[in-house]
Design a protein around this motif. Structure first.
Motif, PDB file in Angstrom:
ATOM      1  N   LYS A 146       0.834  -1.206   0.000  1.00 12.09           N
ATOM      2  CA  LYS A 146       0.000   0.000   0.000  1.00 12.09           C
ATOM      3  C   LYS A 146       0.867   1.253   0.000  1.00 12.09           C
ATOM      4  N   GLU A 147       1.962   1.248   0.771  1.00 11.86           N
ATOM      5  CA  GLU A 147       2.865   2.400   0.814  1.00 11.86           C
ATOM      6  C   GLU A 147       3.478   2.657  -0.562  1.00 11.86           C
ATOM      7  N   LYS A 148       3.863   1.593  -1.251  1.00 11.04           N
ATOM      8  CA  LYS A 148       4.452   1.752  -2.583  1.00 11.04           C
ATOM      9  C   LYS A 148       3.425   2.287  -3.571  1.00 11.04           C
ATOM     10  N   VAL A 149       2.185   1.755  -3.489  1.00  9.71           N
ATOM     11  CA  VAL A 149       1.117   2.242  -4.364  1.00  9.71           C
ATOM     12  C   VAL A 149       0.833   3.713  -4.081  1.00  9.71           C
ATOM     13  N   ALA A 150       0.788   4.067  -2.792  1.00  9.12           N
ATOM     14  CA  ALA A 150       0.549   5.463  -2.420  1.00  9.12           C
ATOM     15  C   ALA A 150       1.653   6.369  -2.944  1.00  9.12           C
ATOM     16  N   GLY A 151       2.901   5.897  -2.850  1.00 10.88           N
ATOM     17  CA  GLY A 151       4.022   6.676  -3.368  1.00 10.88           C
ATOM     18  C   GLY A 151       3.941   6.855  -4.868  1.00 10.88           C
ATOM     19  N   TYR A 152       3.524   5.803  -5.573  1.00 11.16           N
ATOM     20  CA  TYR A 152       3.397   5.886  -7.028  1.00 11.16           C
ATOM     21  C   TYR A 152       2.290   6.871  -7.412  1.00 11.16           C
ATOM     22  N   ILE A 153       1.149   6.782  -6.721  1.00 14.81           N
ATOM     23  CA  ILE A 153       0.039   7.688  -7.028  1.00 14.81           C
ATOM     24  C   ILE A 153       0.428   9.137  -6.738  1.00 14.81           C
ATOM     25  N   HIS A 154       1.125   9.359  -5.627  1.00 16.42           N
ATOM     26  CA  HIS A 154       1.562  10.721  -5.290  1.00 16.42           C
ATOM     27  C   HIS A 154       2.515  11.255  -6.361  1.00 16.42           C
TER      28      HIS A 154
ATOM     29  N   ALA B 222      -7.428  15.714  -7.513  1.00 17.74           N
ATOM     30  CA  ALA B 222      -7.006  14.417  -6.967  1.00 17.74           C
ATOM     31  C   ALA B 222      -6.139  14.598  -5.732  1.00 17.74           C
ATOM     32  N   GLU B 223      -5.313  15.661  -5.737  1.00 18.00           N
ATOM     33  CA  GLU B 223      -4.427  15.923  -4.602  1.00 18.00           C
ATOM     34  C   GLU B 223      -5.230  16.235  -3.338  1.00 18.00           C
ATOM     35  N   GLU B 224      -6.349  16.946  -3.496  1.00 20.74           N
ATOM     36  CA  GLU B 224      -7.187  17.285  -2.349  1.00 20.74           C
ATOM     37  C   GLU B 224      -7.774  16.039  -1.686  1.00 20.74           C
ATOM     38  N   HIS B 225      -7.984  15.006  -2.491  1.00 19.46           N
ATOM     39  CA  HIS B 225      -8.611  13.786  -1.974  1.00 19.46           C
ATOM     40  C   HIS B 225      -7.675  12.589  -2.120  1.00 19.46           C
ATOM     41  N   GLU B 226      -6.371  12.862  -2.110  1.00 19.46           N
ATOM     42  CA  GLU B 226      -5.393  11.785  -2.363  1.00 19.46           C
ATOM     43  C   GLU B 226      -5.523  10.638  -1.366  1.00 19.46           C
ATOM     44  N   LYS B 227      -5.563  10.963  -0.095  1.00 17.96           N
ATOM     45  CA  LYS B 227      -5.645   9.913   0.931  1.00 17.96           C
ATOM     46  C   LYS B 227      -6.929   9.101   0.796  1.00 17.96           C
ATOM     47  N   GLU B 228      -8.058   9.810   0.571  1.00 17.94           N
ATOM     48  CA  GLU B 228      -9.331   9.101   0.428  1.00 17.94           C
ATOM     49  C   GLU B 228      -9.319   8.175  -0.782  1.00 17.94           C
ATOM     50  N   VAL B 229      -8.723   8.664  -1.880  1.00 19.43           N
ATOM     51  CA  VAL B 229      -8.645   7.845  -3.091  1.00 19.43           C
ATOM     52  C   VAL B 229      -7.787   6.600  -2.850  1.00 19.43           C
TER      53      VAL B 229
END
Length: 296
Positions: A83-91, A215-222
């Protein structure tokens, strides 16, 4: 007698070294059966080449049942580190998108994704339209709406008229509900589809950078939403997917596909230290047996 105390352990140790070393060699050698005329030379081929298929099947069974079972694989592919890697990729993707000022429509066209995106939108449009319409028709929503509408109409009527109309309205209610549901079945998917088409065209006019800011405003929720859906999918489908994958057969076929020399080198590279220890242990036991023979 004194010489025997030296030679006996040495000879015993040498025999132990040779026999253990030979036994280990015979696990792999010879690689093929040897015949003298029609006579099959015993212990040929070696144990591992001879039992290669059985060993492959046993290893495949152990790996699929005990090492890479359903729970183990599910835990591995749902690890929070993923999940951390996916989150880093999305960011990182959002950061890159913030630099792109062209519209989504132009971006898709430049990447050759316009047609796939349109096909996907059409499929979603049809699927969502049919699903929502079916869900509304099958639920009690239409009945409740008609009931509330008739009640409101009666409340607005003259009391005398309302009493006169009560029974006719109650009688007509099932027909009104049925007609409304039929109208929804026919026109609902198209109405919902039209709304989706409109929103899709509006989104296509957005700039990539604007979408990135949104997307940045809702990054965590996404990220949390996507991860929850991913974990749910794995929980629901992992058993059937792993069963369809058939890890046991894959491992078995892989091992059978190895050349005997490759298999020998692979096993030796893994257990060379332990096998050498067995050889030297054989020498040590041989020396001890040499001493014991002198005592008795």
């Amino acid at each position: 007698m004194q010489l025997a105390w030296i030679t006996a352990p040495l000879i015993g140790g040498l025999i132990g070294l040779i026999t253990n070393s030979l036994a280990i060699k015979m696990l792999f050698r010879p690689h093929r059966a040897i015949y003298i005329g029609h006579f099959h030379v015993p212990f040929t081929p070696g144990l591992i080449p001879k039992e290669k298929e059985r060993i492959a099947k046993a290893i495949g069974e152990v790996i699929s049942k005990y090492l890479l079972d359903d729970a183990t694989i599910r835990k591995a592919i749902c690890d929070p580190k993923i999940k951390e890697k996916v989150a880093g990729y999305i960011h990182h993707l959002i950061v890159r998108m913030k630099q792109v000022t062209i519209s989504l429509e132009v971006f898709l066209d430049q990447k050759g994704l316009s047609d796939p995106a349109n096909i996907l939108e059409t499929r979603l449009r049809n699927s969502i339209g049919d699903y929502v319409t079916g869900a509304v028709v099958e639920s009690n929503l239409v009945d409740d709406l008609i009931e509330n509408a008739l009640s409101s109409v009666q409340n607005e009527m003259n009391p005398i008229v309302a009493k006169l109309a009560k029974n006719p309205l109650a009688t007509a209610k099932p027909q009104i509900v049925a007609h409304t549901k039929e109208m929804l079945r026919k026109q609902g998917p198209e109405m919902i589809g039209g709304y989706i088409d409109q929103k899709y065209m509006e989104i296509c006019d957005y700039k990539i950078c604007d979408l990135a800011l949104l997307a940045e405003e809702h990054e965590k929720e996404v990220i949390d939403y996507l991860w929850d859906k991913y974990v749910y999918f794995i929980d629901q489908k992992s058993a059937s997917l792993i069963k369809a994958l058939n890890l046991q057969k894959i491992v078995e076929d892989r091992i059978i596909g190895y050349d005997v020399v490759q298999l020998e080198n692979m096993i030796l590279s893994i257990s060379k230290k332990e096998l050498n220890a067995l050889v030297w242990l054989g020498g040590l036991l041989g020396m001890l047996m040499g001493f014991v023979n002198l005592l008795f």
